[in-house]
Design a protein around this motif. Structure first.
Motif, mmCIF file in Angstrom:
data_model
loop_
_atom_site.group_PDB
_atom_site.id
_atom_site.type_symbol
_atom_site.label_atom_id
_atom_site.label_comp_id
_atom_site.label_asym_id
_atom_site.label_seq_id
_atom_site.Cartn_x
_atom_site.Cartn_y
_atom_site.Cartn_z
ATOM 1 N N ALA A 51 1.344 14.809 -5.261
ATOM 2 C CA ALA A 51 0.088 14.069 -5.656
ATOM 3 C C ALA A 51 0.202 12.627 -5.642
ATOM 4 O O ALA A 51 -0.784 11.890 -5.268
ATOM 5 N N LYS A 52 1.373 12.196 -6.070
ATOM 6 C CA LYS A 52 1.552 10.644 -6.458
ATOM 7 C C LYS A 52 1.964 10.033 -5.063
ATOM 8 O O LYS A 52 3.007 10.407 -4.497
ATOM 9 N N THR A 53 1.401 9.162 -4.758
ATOM 10 C CA THR A 53 1.437 8.232 -3.510
ATOM 11 C C THR A 53 2.395 6.867 -4.015
ATOM 12 O O THR A 53 1.861 6.329 -4.755
ATOM 13 N N TYR A 54 3.457 6.667 -3.459
ATOM 14 C CA TYR A 54 4.080 5.370 -3.660
ATOM 15 C C TYR A 54 3.991 4.191 -2.655
ATOM 16 O O TYR A 54 3.500 3.225 -2.927
ATOM 17 N N ALA A 55 3.546 4.737 -1.326
ATOM 18 C CA ALA A 55 3.311 3.953 -0.208
ATOM 19 C C ALA A 55 2.668 4.630 0.980
ATOM 20 O O ALA A 55 3.068 5.603 1.126
ATOM 21 N N VAL A 56 1.950 3.997 1.576
ATOM 22 C CA VAL A 56 1.400 4.490 3.128
ATOM 23 C C VAL A 56 1.814 3.093 4.132
ATOM 24 O O VAL A 56 1.399 2.236 3.659
ATOM 25 N N LEU A 57 2.400 3.501 5.206
ATOM 26 C CA LEU A 57 3.137 2.320 6.140
ATOM 27 C C LEU A 57 2.835 2.769 7.557
ATOM 28 O O LEU A 57 2.907 4.012 7.859
ATOM 29 N N LYS A 58 2.757 1.743 8.273
ATOM 30 C CA LYS A 58 2.821 1.926 9.600
ATOM 31 C C LYS A 58 4.106 1.513 10.188
ATOM 32 O O LYS A 58 4.861 0.540 9.622
ATOM 33 N N GLY A 59 4.533 2.267 11.380
ATOM 34 C CA GLY A 59 5.919 2.081 11.878
ATOM 35 C C GLY A 59 5.970 2.696 13.239
ATOM 36 O O GLY A 59 4.893 2.931 13.912
ATOM 37 N N VAL A 60 7.206 2.724 13.943
ATOM 38 C CA VAL A 60 7.351 3.279 15.282
ATOM 39 C C VAL A 60 8.703 4.081 15.249
ATOM 40 O O VAL A 60 9.511 3.860 14.328
ATOM 41 N N GLU A 74 8.681 -2.346 9.903
ATOM 42 C CA GLU A 74 8.669 -3.847 9.720
ATOM 43 C C GLU A 74 8.289 -4.229 8.334
ATOM 44 O O GLU A 74 7.511 -3.584 7.774
ATOM 45 N N LYS A 75 8.650 -5.293 7.652
ATOM 46 C CA LYS A 75 8.077 -5.697 6.296
ATOM 47 C C LYS A 75 6.853 -6.032 6.463
ATOM 48 O O LYS A 75 6.330 -6.312 7.793
ATOM 49 N N ASN A 76 6.096 -6.010 5.309
ATOM 50 C CA ASN A 76 4.608 -6.114 5.360
ATOM 51 C C ASN A 76 3.828 -5.274 6.192
ATOM 52 O O ASN A 76 2.675 -5.824 6.662
ATOM 53 N N SER A 77 4.216 -3.942 6.373
ATOM 54 C CA SER A 77 3.610 -3.006 7.009
ATOM 55 C C SER A 77 2.937 -2.048 5.986
ATOM 56 O O SER A 77 2.411 -1.137 6.383
ATOM 57 N N LEU A 78 2.837 -2.437 4.680
ATOM 58 C CA LEU A 78 1.942 -1.678 3.857
ATOM 59 C C LEU A 78 0.579 -1.468 3.780
ATOM 60 O O LEU A 78 -0.097 -2.530 4.094
ATOM 61 N N LEU A 79 0.037 -0.165 3.992
ATOM 62 C CA LEU A 79 -1.237 -0.168 3.953
ATOM 63 C C LEU A 79 -1.853 0.154 2.439
ATOM 64 O O LEU A 79 -1.237 0.415 1.772
ATOM 65 N N ASN A 80 -3.050 0.175 2.425
ATOM 66 C CA ASN A 80 -3.645 0.328 0.885
ATOM 67 C C ASN A 80 -3.430 1.749 0.751
ATOM 68 O O ASN A 80 -4.461 2.670 1.173
ATOM 69 N N PRO A 81 -2.860 2.187 -0.168
ATOM 70 C CA PRO A 81 -2.739 3.607 -0.406
ATOM 71 C C PRO A 81 -3.956 4.263 -1.195
ATOM 72 O O PRO A 81 -4.373 5.594 -1.251
ATOM 73 N N LYS A 82 -4.833 3.351 -1.797
ATOM 74 C CA LYS A 82 -5.758 4.039 -2.382
ATOM 75 C C LYS A 82 -7.388 3.999 -1.929
ATOM 76 O O LYS A 82 -8.142 4.542 -2.165
ATOM 77 N N SER A 83 -7.062 3.558 -0.338
ATOM 78 C CA SER A 83 -8.198 3.446 0.231
ATOM 79 C C SER A 83 -8.476 5.119 0.474
ATOM 80 O O SER A 83 -7.828 5.902 0.769
ATOM 81 N N CYS A 84 -10.069 5.437 0.661
ATOM 82 C CA CYS A 84 -10.194 6.756 1.080
ATOM 83 C C CYS A 84 -9.508 7.426 2.128
ATOM 84 O O CYS A 84 -9.268 8.526 2.383
ATOM 85 N N GLU A 85 -9.406 6.349 3.260
ATOM 86 C CA GLU A 85 -8.859 7.056 4.661
ATOM 87 C C GLU A 85 -7.489 7.275 4.486
ATOM 88 O O GLU A 85 -6.947 8.286 4.784
ATOM 89 N N ASN A 86 -6.648 6.569 3.653
ATOM 90 C CA ASN A 86 -5.286 6.957 3.542
ATOM 91 C C ASN A 86 -5.126 7.926 2.338
ATOM 92 O O ASN A 86 -4.202 8.835 2.649
#
Length: 333
Positions: free
Chosen positions: A51-60, A276-288
């Motif tokens: 249930a607990k999200t620490y982070a959502v990120l983009k990568g390759v 990459e650094k600074n790839s964090l997305l907003n974990p609280k957004s509805c989409e994420n």
């Protein structure tokens, strides 16, 4: 080198009793998710696991150029866009500084058009504490009901935990428990992450391991895990190797015996994950928040294998459907 065993759908065939128990579990999931905002004291409906999200990120995900051609043909592009979610396995969102070190590293792999081709919910403990589908379903149902009804269902939880204990009393499981206890205070991104069950790799069957490269184990030791992850990605790139093991025979690499490690199957590096650094997305957004990493929402050649794995399909779907219904009504942002 022996040839890997071929996938057979009979590996995940459920009995009538198991299907009936799964229906009960699905009802308990709906009840839990509907009550989850109260359980975790948040303003939205949560997952009923991790249930607990620490982070959502983009990568390759970059495919290793040196792998054999028959492996390269499964992933036929040089690299893929991925979305990852770092989480804690607990059903309830713990707001204290100290979390149980049961972490998730879920990966969504997309093709050039942005379509998901595979989902892999990985965890930092390589084994599962029970092989029996019926015992697992009864335990999970009782846990869901415990969080909704509290002490009125505590005896049922204890009863099911007692039934699980014998599955954990083997050298392979105990070794990994001891290893986790030794490393329980390590930074989340320094752990290896594993697929507990098996997955298809075209017509073969595999397990997956993601191993980080050069991550400091003591990073952010005095911080909340979420804060430490965010600080890490402000200044650091993350890289990890991706390995697979093939199933050659059911004695050494059992599909439905998840409480022991596979043996006599070498790890084969198939690629690397780079964030990459600074790839964090907003974990609280509805989409994420509504992201789903259901491994059955994958191409046929990447589907999960095994009876315990089979349970995830309907459980993920009913959890997501209930969360979507509630969170959209709340206009959660």
């Amino acid at each position: 080198m022996p040839k890997p065993l071929r996938y057979n759908k009979n590996f995940e065939k459920l009995s009538y009793e198991e299907k009936q128990l799964l229906d009960e579990t699905k009802k308990s999931i709906i009840d839990f998710v509907e009550y989850s905002s109260t359980i975790s004291d948040v303003n939205y409906a949560t997952r009923n696991a991790h249930a607990k999200t620490y982070a959502v990120l983009k990568g390759v995900f970059i495919i290793n150029k040196d792998i054999p051609q028959d492996l390269k043909s499964v992933f036929d592009s040089e690299q893929y866009e991925i979305t990852t979610r770092l989480s804690n396995a607990h059903l309830k969102i713990n707001k204290s500084k100290k979390d149980v070190p049961a972490y998730g590293f879920a990966i969504k792999i997309k093709d050039d058009s942005g379509k998901t081709i595979s989902n892999y919910p990985l965890v930092n403990f390589p084994l599962f504490p029970v092989n029996s589908v019926s015992i697992f379903l009864k335990l999970f149902t009782s846990l869901n009901r415990f969080f909704v009804k509290k002490w009125s269902n505590s005896f049922s939880v204890l009863k099911q935990i007692y039934k699980v204990i014998p599955f954990t009393l083997n050298p392979s499981f105990l070794k990994n428990v001891f290893k986790l206890l030794l490393n329980k205070n390590n930074f989340i991104l320094s752990f290896d992450f594993h697929s507990v069950g098996a997955y298809r790799f075209d017509d073969k069957m595999i397990k997956i391991k993601v191993s980080p490269k050069n991550v400091e184990k003591n990073f952010g030791k005095k911080q909340f895990v979420k804060d430490a992850v965010e600080d890490f990605f402000k200044t650091n790139d993350f890289e990890s190797d991706v390995y697979i093991q093939f199933c050659y025979n059911l004695k050494d690499q059992p599909i439905n015996k998840l409480n022991v490690e596979w043996k006599n199957s070498p790890f084969i590096k198939i690629g690397e994950i780079k964030i990459e650094k600074n790839s964090l997305l907003n974990p609280k957004s509805c989409e994420n928040e509504l992201l789903s990493f259901n491994p059955f929402d994958s191409a046929e050649i990447f589907q999960p294998v095994g009876k315990i794995q089979k349970l995830r399909d309907e459980a993920y779907k009913v959890s997501l459907q209930t969360r979507k219904k509630i969170n959209k009504l709340l206009k959660y942002k």
